[in-house]
Scaffold this active site. Sequence first.
Site, PDB file in Angstrom:
ATOM      1  CB  SER A  90      -6.689  75.401  25.394  1.00 38.00           C
ATOM      2  OG  SER A  90      -5.792  74.686  26.229  1.00 38.00           O
ATOM      3  CE1 TYR A 147     -10.905  71.974  26.180  1.00 40.06           C
ATOM      4  CE2 TYR A 147      -8.514  71.750  26.357  1.00 40.06           C
ATOM      5  CZ  TYR A 147      -9.676  72.478  26.587  1.00 40.06           C
ATOM      6  OH  TYR A 147      -9.599  73.699  27.216  1.00 40.06           O
TER       7      TYR A 147
HETATM    8  P1  NAP Z   1     -15.154  75.742  34.267  1.00 40.94           P
HETATM    9  O1  NAP Z   1     -14.623  76.263  35.554  1.00 40.94           O
HETATM   10  O2  NAP Z   1     -15.472  74.300  34.143  1.00 40.94           O
HETATM   11  O3  NAP Z   1     -16.458  76.618  33.881  1.00 40.94           O
HETATM   12  C1  NAP Z   1     -17.142  76.312  32.695  1.00 40.94           C
HETATM   13  C2  NAP Z   1     -18.228  77.322  32.477  1.00 40.94           C
HETATM   14  O4  NAP Z   1     -18.842  77.074  31.203  1.00 40.94           O
HETATM   15  C3  NAP Z   1     -19.342  77.262  33.500  1.00 40.94           C
HETATM   16  O5  NAP Z   1     -19.835  78.577  33.674  1.00 40.94           O
HETATM   17  C4  NAP Z   1     -20.396  76.381  32.814  1.00 40.94           C
HETATM   18  O6  NAP Z   1     -21.711  76.622  33.280  1.00 40.94           O
HETATM   19  C5  NAP Z   1     -20.241  76.853  31.371  1.00 40.94           C
HETATM   20  N1  NAP Z   1     -20.661  75.909  30.339  1.00 40.94           N
HETATM   21  C6  NAP Z   1     -20.150  74.689  30.049  1.00 40.94           C
HETATM   22  N2  NAP Z   1     -20.772  74.143  28.987  1.00 40.94           N
HETATM   23  C7  NAP Z   1     -21.705  75.039  28.587  1.00 40.94           C
HETATM   24  C8  NAP Z   1     -22.682  75.060  27.560  1.00 40.94           C
HETATM   25  N3  NAP Z   1     -22.796  74.037  26.688  1.00 40.94           N
HETATM   26  N4  NAP Z   1     -23.484  76.139  27.448  1.00 40.94           N
HETATM   27  C9  NAP Z   1     -23.361  77.173  28.302  1.00 40.94           C
HETATM   28  N5  NAP Z   1     -22.463  77.229  29.295  1.00 40.94           N
HETATM   29  C10 NAP Z   1     -21.651  76.159  29.447  1.00 40.94           C
HETATM   30  O7  NAP Z   1     -14.123  76.046  33.054  1.00 40.94           O
HETATM   31  P2  NAP Z   1     -12.891  77.082  32.958  1.00 40.94           P
HETATM   32  O8  NAP Z   1     -11.668  76.404  33.443  1.00 40.94           O
HETATM   33  O9  NAP Z   1     -13.268  78.380  33.513  1.00 40.94           O
HETATM   34  O10 NAP Z   1     -12.746  77.172  31.373  1.00 40.94           O
HETATM   35  C11 NAP Z   1     -13.250  78.261  30.616  1.00 40.94           C
HETATM   36  C12 NAP Z   1     -12.671  78.173  29.211  1.00 40.94           C
HETATM   37  O11 NAP Z   1     -11.240  78.208  29.293  1.00 40.94           O
HETATM   38  C13 NAP Z   1     -13.017  76.890  28.455  1.00 40.94           C
HETATM   39  O12 NAP Z   1     -13.258  77.202  27.098  1.00 40.94           O
HETATM   40  C14 NAP Z   1     -11.772  76.034  28.609  1.00 40.94           C
HETATM   41  O13 NAP Z   1     -11.664  75.127  27.545  1.00 40.94           O
HETATM   42  C15 NAP Z   1     -10.720  77.102  28.575  1.00 40.94           C
HETATM   43  N6  NAP Z   1      -9.441  76.719  29.192  1.00 40.94           N
HETATM   44  C16 NAP Z   1      -9.389  76.340  30.495  1.00 40.94           C
HETATM   45  C17 NAP Z   1      -8.173  76.001  31.045  1.00 40.94           C
HETATM   46  C18 NAP Z   1      -8.006  75.570  32.474  1.00 40.94           C
HETATM   47  O14 NAP Z   1      -6.924  75.060  32.841  1.00 40.94           O
HETATM   48  N7  NAP Z   1      -9.011  75.783  33.332  1.00 40.94           N
HETATM   49  C19 NAP Z   1      -6.993  76.047  30.252  1.00 40.94           C
HETATM   50  C20 NAP Z   1      -7.100  76.444  28.934  1.00 40.94           C
HETATM   51  C21 NAP Z   1      -8.321  76.782  28.408  1.00 40.94           C
HETATM   52  P3  NAP Z   1     -22.349  75.734  34.516  1.00 40.94           P
HETATM   53  O15 NAP Z   1     -21.394  75.824  35.662  1.00 40.94           O
HETATM   54  O16 NAP Z   1     -23.660  76.390  34.778  1.00 40.94           O
HETATM   55  O17 NAP Z   1     -22.444  74.332  33.984  1.00 40.94           O
END
Ligand code: NAP
Length: 242
Positions: free
Chosen positions: A140, A154
């Site tokens: 991130s 985080y």
């Molecule tokens: P999201 O929409 O909340 O989706 C999270 C995903 O991870 C879901 O598929 C969830 O499964 C799965 N998950 C969570 N904890 C888990 C675990 N312990 N074991 C297995 N699966 C797990 O998140 P996102 O925004 O797509 O983020 C994806 C990545 O990008 C993360 O690493 C986040 O830190 C990073 N990121 C996000 C942003 C942002 O602004 N969105 C910015 C920078 C970095 P379920 O739905 O089945 O629970």
Amino acid sequence: MQQSVTIVTGGSRGIGAAICERLAADGHHVVVGYRSDDPAAERVASAVRAAGRKCLTVRLDTVNEEDVDRLFDLAAQLGTVTGLVNNAGVSGPNGRLADADAGGMRRALEVNVLGYLLCARRAVRDMSRTGGGAIVNISSAAATIGSPGQYVHYAAAKAAVDAMTVGLAKETAVNSIRVNCVAPGTVWTEFHADPERPAKVAASIPMGRAGRPTEIAGAVSWLLSDDAAYTTGAILRVAGGL
Ligand code: NAP
């Protein structure tokens, strides 16, 4: 690329779902790891299969060592695993560090750091035997900004993801394993405690808007591709100038 088998953790929603669909379009068979949302995982699997690729969905908790082994054991049904996208992440508590609860922080550190390490460890063990591969860690922009007042723990976890990328890339280059990182800025997903956060932070982003999951997926697919054959240890910021 026709023979690529890539595991995407957190592949059921948000950035991970976009990665799965982009990889399918680019010729990968895909293993969707997810925590709890069965219908969401099945929707992604349908999209991957509609693109003509094989797909497996595996429910797991990435911080559980046995779950991670089961994920990779099942993935082998699709063929030799050549790619891993470490993407499953959670933010934990939002607010000032002074107010953060220890349990929430512990969980965030485990999912964002230990979960990535366990998946990468198993990938390295397998890929060292089978002729190499590529790992992409989703970090991130928070890792370098620090996210004051929002989630310093985080940001610290994501800085650890950057560090493991650099170290593991050097450790495994001899095994023909490339390890890279994509560091997104704020992206429109259900990740945020405040669903409107991507709109609220737009003015602070040089490009004036939050990112779309597909805009992260393209970077991941490139890092997994042969076009990135000489790229390892890179941290590719995809953050609209942030
Ligand atoms: P999201 O929409 O909340 O989706 C999270 C995903 O991870 C879901 O598929 C969830 O499964 C799965 N998950 C969570 N904890 C888990 C675990 N312990 N074991 C297995 N699966 C797990 O998140 P996102 O925004 O797509 O983020 C994806 C990545 O990008 C993360 O690493 C986040 O830190 C990073 N990121 C996000 C942003 C942002 O602004 N969105 C910015 C920078 C970095 P379920 O739905 O089945 O629970």
